[in-house]
Design an enzyme around this catalytic site. Structure first.
Site, PDB file in Angstrom:
ATOM      1  N   TYR A 106     -16.583   3.391   8.089  1.00 47.46           N
ATOM      2  CA  TYR A 106     -15.114   3.350   8.005  1.00 47.46           C
ATOM      3  C   TYR A 106     -14.489   3.726   9.340  1.00 47.46           C
ATOM      4  O   TYR A 106     -13.604   3.026   9.835  1.00 47.46           O
ATOM      5  CB  TYR A 106     -14.652   4.309   6.908  1.00 47.46           C
ATOM      6  CG  TYR A 106     -13.149   4.452   6.808  1.00 47.46           C
ATOM      7  CD1 TYR A 106     -12.383   3.459   6.216  1.00 47.46           C
ATOM      8  CD2 TYR A 106     -12.504   5.591   7.297  1.00 47.46           C
ATOM      9  CE1 TYR A 106     -10.999   3.588   6.117  1.00 47.46           C
ATOM     10  CE2 TYR A 106     -11.125   5.729   7.194  1.00 47.46           C
ATOM     11  CZ  TYR A 106     -10.377   4.729   6.610  1.00 47.46           C
ATOM     12  OH  TYR A 106      -9.012   4.857   6.523  1.00 47.46           O
ATOM     13  N   GLY A 130       0.814  -1.208   0.000  1.00 48.07           N
ATOM     14  CA  GLY A 130       0.000   0.000   0.000  1.00 48.07           C
ATOM     15  C   GLY A 130       0.848   1.258   0.000  1.00 48.07           C
ATOM     16  O   GLY A 130       2.086   1.203   0.014  1.00 48.07           O
ATOM     17  N   ARG A 135      -8.652   6.898  -6.758  1.00 48.06           N
ATOM     18  CA  ARG A 135      -9.661   7.240  -5.762  1.00 48.06           C
ATOM     19  C   ARG A 135     -10.073   8.683  -5.998  1.00 48.06           C
ATOM     20  O   ARG A 135      -9.497   9.613  -5.410  1.00 48.06           O
ATOM     21  CB  ARG A 135      -9.097   7.065  -4.350  1.00 48.06           C
ATOM     22  CG  ARG A 135      -8.656   5.628  -4.054  1.00 48.06           C
ATOM     23  CD  ARG A 135      -8.188   5.467  -2.621  1.00 48.06           C
ATOM     24  NE  ARG A 135      -7.735   4.116  -2.352  1.00 48.06           N
ATOM     25  CZ  ARG A 135      -7.339   3.694  -1.154  1.00 48.06           C
ATOM     26  NH1 ARG A 135      -7.338   4.513  -0.116  1.00 48.06           N
ATOM     27  NH2 ARG A 135      -6.938   2.437  -0.971  1.00 48.06           N
ATOM     28  N   LEU A 183      -4.495  11.026   3.103  1.00 46.52           N
ATOM     29  CA  LEU A 183      -3.144  10.655   2.696  1.00 46.52           C
ATOM     30  C   LEU A 183      -2.876  11.077   1.255  1.00 46.52           C
ATOM     31  O   LEU A 183      -3.694  10.851   0.365  1.00 46.52           O
ATOM     32  CB  LEU A 183      -2.953   9.146   2.817  1.00 46.52           C
ATOM     33  CG  LEU A 183      -3.016   8.570   4.232  1.00 46.52           C
ATOM     34  CD1 LEU A 183      -3.066   7.054   4.188  1.00 46.52           C
ATOM     35  CD2 LEU A 183      -1.829   9.043   5.067  1.00 46.52           C
ATOM     36  N   LYS A 200     -12.219   1.497  12.159  1.00 48.57           N
ATOM     37  CA  LYS A 200     -10.922   1.921  12.679  1.00 48.57           C
ATOM     38  C   LYS A 200     -10.962   2.011  14.203  1.00 48.57           C
ATOM     39  O   LYS A 200     -10.022   1.603  14.890  1.00 48.57           O
ATOM     40  CB  LYS A 200     -10.527   3.274  12.081  1.00 48.57           C
ATOM     41  CG  LYS A 200     -10.320   3.256  10.570  1.00 48.57           C
ATOM     42  CD  LYS A 200      -9.212   2.291  10.170  1.00 48.57           C
ATOM     43  CE  LYS A 200      -8.936   2.337   8.678  1.00 48.57           C
ATOM     44  NZ  LYS A 200      -7.893   1.377   8.257  1.00 48.57           N
ATOM     45  N   LEU A 221      -2.145  -2.336   6.701  1.00 48.89           N
ATOM     46  CA  LEU A 221      -3.139  -2.961   5.831  1.00 48.89           C
ATOM     47  C   LEU A 221      -4.424  -2.146   5.817  1.00 48.89           C
ATOM     48  O   LEU A 221      -4.836  -1.593   6.828  1.00 48.89           O
ATOM     49  CB  LEU A 221      -3.428  -4.377   6.326  1.00 48.89           C
ATOM     50  CG  LEU A 221      -4.255  -5.290   5.424  1.00 48.89           C
ATOM     51  CD1 LEU A 221      -3.535  -5.534   4.108  1.00 48.89           C
ATOM     52  CD2 LEU A 221      -4.528  -6.610   6.133  1.00 48.89           C
ATOM     53  N   GLY A 222      -5.055  -2.080   4.661  1.00 48.66           N
ATOM     54  CA  GLY A 222      -6.320  -1.364   4.580  1.00 48.66           C
ATOM     55  C   GLY A 222      -6.878  -1.417   3.168  1.00 48.66           C
ATOM     56  O   GLY A 222      -6.160  -1.672   2.204  1.00 48.66           O
ATOM     57  N   ARG A 276      -0.533  -9.853   0.127  1.00 47.00           N
ATOM     58  CA  ARG A 276      -1.459 -10.689  -0.641  1.00 47.00           C
ATOM     59  C   ARG A 276      -0.989 -10.867  -2.072  1.00 47.00           C
ATOM     60  O   ARG A 276      -1.446 -11.755  -2.775  1.00 47.00           O
ATOM     61  CB  ARG A 276      -2.857 -10.056  -0.618  1.00 47.00           C
ATOM     62  CG  ARG A 276      -3.513 -10.062   0.762  1.00 47.00           C
ATOM     63  CD  ARG A 276      -4.763  -9.207   0.805  1.00 47.00           C
ATOM     64  NE  ARG A 276      -4.430  -7.787   0.771  1.00 47.00           N
ATOM     65  CZ  ARG A 276      -5.334  -6.819   0.842  1.00 47.00           C
ATOM     66  NH1 ARG A 276      -6.617  -7.118   0.931  1.00 47.00           N
ATOM     67  NH2 ARG A 276      -4.964  -5.544   0.813  1.00 47.00           N
ATOM     68  N   ARG A 277      -0.104  -9.988  -2.515  1.00 53.65           N
ATOM     69  CA  ARG A 277       0.466 -10.101  -3.864  1.00 53.65           C
ATOM     70  C   ARG A 277       1.957  -9.817  -3.782  1.00 53.65           C
ATOM     71  O   ARG A 277       2.422  -9.177  -2.840  1.00 53.65           O
ATOM     72  CB  ARG A 277      -0.228  -9.131  -4.827  1.00 53.65           C
ATOM     73  CG  ARG A 277      -0.126  -7.663  -4.458  1.00 53.65           C
ATOM     74  CD  ARG A 277      -0.855  -6.791  -5.472  1.00 53.65           C
ATOM     75  NE  ARG A 277      -0.638  -5.370  -5.246  1.00 53.65           N
ATOM     76  CZ  ARG A 277      -1.357  -4.618  -4.457  1.00 53.65           C
ATOM     77  NH1 ARG A 277      -2.360  -5.156  -3.773  1.00 53.65           N
ATOM     78  NH2 ARG A 277      -1.111  -3.325  -4.321  1.00 53.65           N
TER      79      ARG A 277
END
Length: 215
Positions: free
Chosen positions: A124, A12, A159, A151, A128, A72-73, A36-37
């Site tokens: 969301y 990320g 996004r 961010l 958190k 992670l998110g 995950r990748r």
């Protein structure tokens, strides 16, 4: 004594910067990225492990470390549903934290969000906040929770809402009293995490908004 760090969510925005920055520091001798990748190694001391977060217990031996950085998110759009987002943002991260605590990891660092609150009207922010509450009950010697605002930085996914905010918020935050709510670069949050990992301290600390800027 060998110092080992684990990064969850290293592909990320913050996690990628964190991996690169830690690789250039002498704080840790070995850095494990659980993703995950696949992720390209930033240096010879970075070792990437592809894990299935639905069966994370199979990766238990990897959690023998000193420090865990949790970056992670996901978003509801990326995950496909609110339930799928909850699985990533709460369940996966909490499971990793539990396993780290059981393995004897002493310092846990979590990227949360400004406004995190388990009773928030925002799904969301509720996620958190719920994760923060769960983490605080785990037996780490030290817990560092970072609550950045919007961010900034190059992401692999588009996004639109965040892109618009990235343009408007820096201008709005120039108004008196709003400077501390300004957006922050992902690399700067990563830099703060690196600095925190280099400090000798115990207990639970929550760093909000303007506390995250390193300059």
């Amino acid at each position: 004594m060998t110092q080992k760090a684990i990064i969850v969510g290293a592909t990320g925005l913050i996690g990628a910067h964190l991996t690169e920055q830690l690789a250039g520091e002498e704080t840790f001798d070995e850095i494990l990225t659980l993703t995950r990748r696949p992720q390209a190694a930033a240096s010879t001391k970075v070792h990437n492990h592809i894990v299935n977060f639905d069966r994370l217990e199979e990766a238990a031996p990897l959690f023998q470390a000193n420090t865990l950085f949790s970056c992670l998110g996901t978003t509801r759009k990326q995950a496909g549903s609110l339930a799928a987002q909850y699985r990533v943002d709460v369940e996966y991260q909490y499971k990793a934290a539990q396993m780290a605590a059981e393995a004897g990891v002493s310092h846990y660092l979590l990227v949360s969000s400004s406004g995190a609150n388990s009773k928030s009207a925002s799904a969301y922010l509720r996620m958190k906040g719920e994760l923060e509450e769960k983490i605080k009950k785990l037996p780490f010697e030290r817990i560092s929770i970072l609550q950045p605002s919007l961010l900034l930085g190059n992401r692999g996914d588009a996004r639109p809402g965040e892109q618009i905010g990235a343009i408007l918020l820096p201008l709005i935050c120039k108004l008196p009293g709003l400077k501390r709510y300004r957006p922050i670069e992902g690399r700067e949050v990563a830099a703060k995490m690196v600095r925190l990992s280099q400090q000798e301290q115990t207990g639970i600390e929550t760093l909000r908004l303007d506390q995250l800027f390193t300059s």
